[in-house]
Design a protein around this motif. Structure first.
Motif, short mmCIF file in Angstrom:
data_model
loop_
_atom_site.label_atom_id
_atom_site.label_comp_id
_atom_site.label_asym_id
_atom_site.label_seq_id
_atom_site.Cartn_x
_atom_site.Cartn_y
_atom_site.Cartn_z
N ALA A 15 -6.28 10.90 -0.94
CA ALA A 15 -6.23 9.70 -0.11
C ALA A 15 -4.88 9.03 -0.31
CB ALA A 15 -7.34 8.75 -0.51
N ARG A 16 -4.38 8.40 0.73
CA ARG A 16 -3.12 7.67 0.59
C ARG A 16 -3.24 6.31 1.25
NH1 ARG A 16 -0.22 7.78 5.36
NH2 ARG A 16 -0.59 9.56 6.69
N ALA A 17 -2.60 5.36 0.63
CA ALA A 17 -2.61 4.00 1.17
C ALA A 17 -1.78 3.97 2.45
CB ALA A 17 -2.01 3.04 0.15
N PRO A 18 -2.17 3.15 3.42
CA PRO A 18 -1.43 3.10 4.68
C PRO A 18 0.02 2.65 4.51
CG PRO A 18 -3.20 1.46 4.65
CD PRO A 18 -3.31 2.26 3.39
N ASP A 19 0.31 1.93 3.43
CA ASP A 19 1.67 1.45 3.21
C ASP A 19 2.50 2.36 2.32
OD1 ASP A 19 0.18 0.91 0.96
OD2 ASP A 19 1.16 -1.00 0.55
N LEU A 20 2.02 3.57 2.05
CA LEU A 20 2.75 4.51 1.21
C LEU A 20 4.06 4.91 1.89
CD1 LEU A 20 2.48 6.14 -1.44
CD2 LEU A 20 1.63 8.01 -0.04
N PRO A 22 7.14 6.83 3.35
CA PRO A 22 7.18 8.14 4.01
C PRO A 22 7.62 9.28 3.08
CG PRO A 22 8.13 6.50 5.45
CD PRO A 22 7.88 5.83 4.12
N GLU A 23 8.53 9.00 2.15
CA GLU A 23 9.00 10.06 1.26
C GLU A 23 7.95 10.51 0.24
OE1 GLU A 23 10.57 6.14 -0.39
OE2 GLU A 23 10.49 7.06 1.58
N LEU A 24 6.85 9.74 0.13
CA LEU A 24 5.76 10.12 -0.78
C LEU A 24 4.57 10.71 -0.04
CD1 LEU A 24 5.90 7.11 -3.24
CD2 LEU A 24 6.66 9.46 -3.64
N ARG A 25 4.71 10.98 1.23
CA ARG A 25 3.63 11.61 1.98
C ARG A 25 3.75 13.12 1.88
NH1 ARG A 25 3.19 7.46 7.11
NH2 ARG A 25 2.86 5.66 5.77
N GLY A 26 2.72 13.82 2.23
CA GLY A 26 2.73 15.28 2.11
C GLY A 26 2.65 15.67 0.64
N PRO A 27 3.22 16.81 0.26
CA PRO A 27 3.12 17.29 -1.12
C PRO A 27 3.69 16.31 -2.15
CG PRO A 27 4.00 19.00 0.30
CD PRO A 27 3.93 17.75 1.12
N ALA A 28 4.62 15.46 -1.76
CA ALA A 28 5.22 14.51 -2.70
C ALA A 28 4.20 13.52 -3.25
CB ALA A 28 6.37 13.77 -2.04
N ILE A 29 3.07 13.37 -2.59
CA ILE A 29 2.03 12.44 -3.07
C ILE A 29 1.52 12.86 -4.45
CG2 ILE A 29 0.00 13.56 -2.07
CD1 ILE A 29 -0.95 10.74 -1.24
N LEU A 30 1.68 14.13 -4.79
CA LEU A 30 1.22 14.59 -6.10
C LEU A 30 1.99 13.92 -7.24
CD1 LEU A 30 0.69 18.37 -5.35
CD2 LEU A 30 -1.03 16.56 -5.52
N ASP A 35 -0.65 7.87 -12.04
CA ASP A 35 -0.82 6.42 -11.92
C ASP A 35 -1.99 6.02 -11.04
OD1 ASP A 35 1.38 5.99 -13.53
OD2 ASP A 35 2.76 5.90 -11.83
N ARG A 36 -2.38 6.87 -10.13
CA ARG A 36 -3.40 6.47 -9.15
C ARG A 36 -4.69 7.27 -9.26
NH1 ARG A 36 -0.37 4.46 -3.80
NH2 ARG A 36 1.33 3.42 -4.84
N ARG A 37 -4.89 7.94 -10.34
CA ARG A 37 -6.08 8.76 -10.55
C ARG A 37 -7.32 7.87 -10.66
NH1 ARG A 37 -5.29 13.15 -14.99
NH2 ARG A 37 -3.27 12.45 -14.28
N ASP A 38 -8.39 8.27 -9.99
CA ASP A 38 -9.66 7.54 -10.06
C ASP A 38 -10.76 8.58 -10.20
OD1 ASP A 38 -12.00 6.10 -9.70
OD2 ASP A 38 -11.15 4.82 -8.15
N VAL A 45 -16.67 11.52 -4.16
CA VAL A 45 -16.18 12.19 -2.95
C VAL A 45 -16.45 13.69 -3.02
CG1 VAL A 45 -14.12 12.77 -1.61
CG2 VAL A 45 -14.48 10.43 -2.39
N ALA A 46 -16.20 14.30 -4.18
CA ALA A 46 -16.44 15.74 -4.32
C ALA A 46 -17.91 16.09 -4.06
CB ALA A 46 -16.02 16.21 -5.71
N SER A 47 -18.79 15.26 -4.57
CA SER A 47 -20.22 15.48 -4.35
C SER A 47 -20.58 15.37 -2.87
CB SER A 47 -21.02 14.47 -5.17
OG SER A 47 -22.38 14.60 -4.90
#
Length: 56
Positions: A15-20, A22-30, A35-38, A45-47
């Motif tokens: 999932a990505r925040a709408p204000d993320l 652009p350079e952190l979209r796609g594979p760069a989100i990894l 910092d954002r692990r939940d 969600v997996a279930s």
């Protein structure tokens, strides 16, 4: 017997925040995963995804 003997697939759902930025979209989100692990939310969600795929 190897797990690879059975048809299966893997999914990465991120999932990505709408204000993320652009350079952190796609594979760069990894880069944000530490910092954002939940874990709790990801298990829920997996279930739900497993249940939806099982019902399909």
């Amino acid at each position: 017997m190897s797990a690879y003997a059975f048809p299966h697939f893997h999914v990465l759902l991120a999932a990505r925040a709408p204000d993320l930025a652009p350079e952190l979209r796609g594979p760069a989100i990894l880069a944000l995963r530490a910092d954002r692990r939940d874990l709790g939310a990801s298990l829920i969600v997996a279930s739900e995804v497993r249940a939806a795929l099982g019902a399909a």
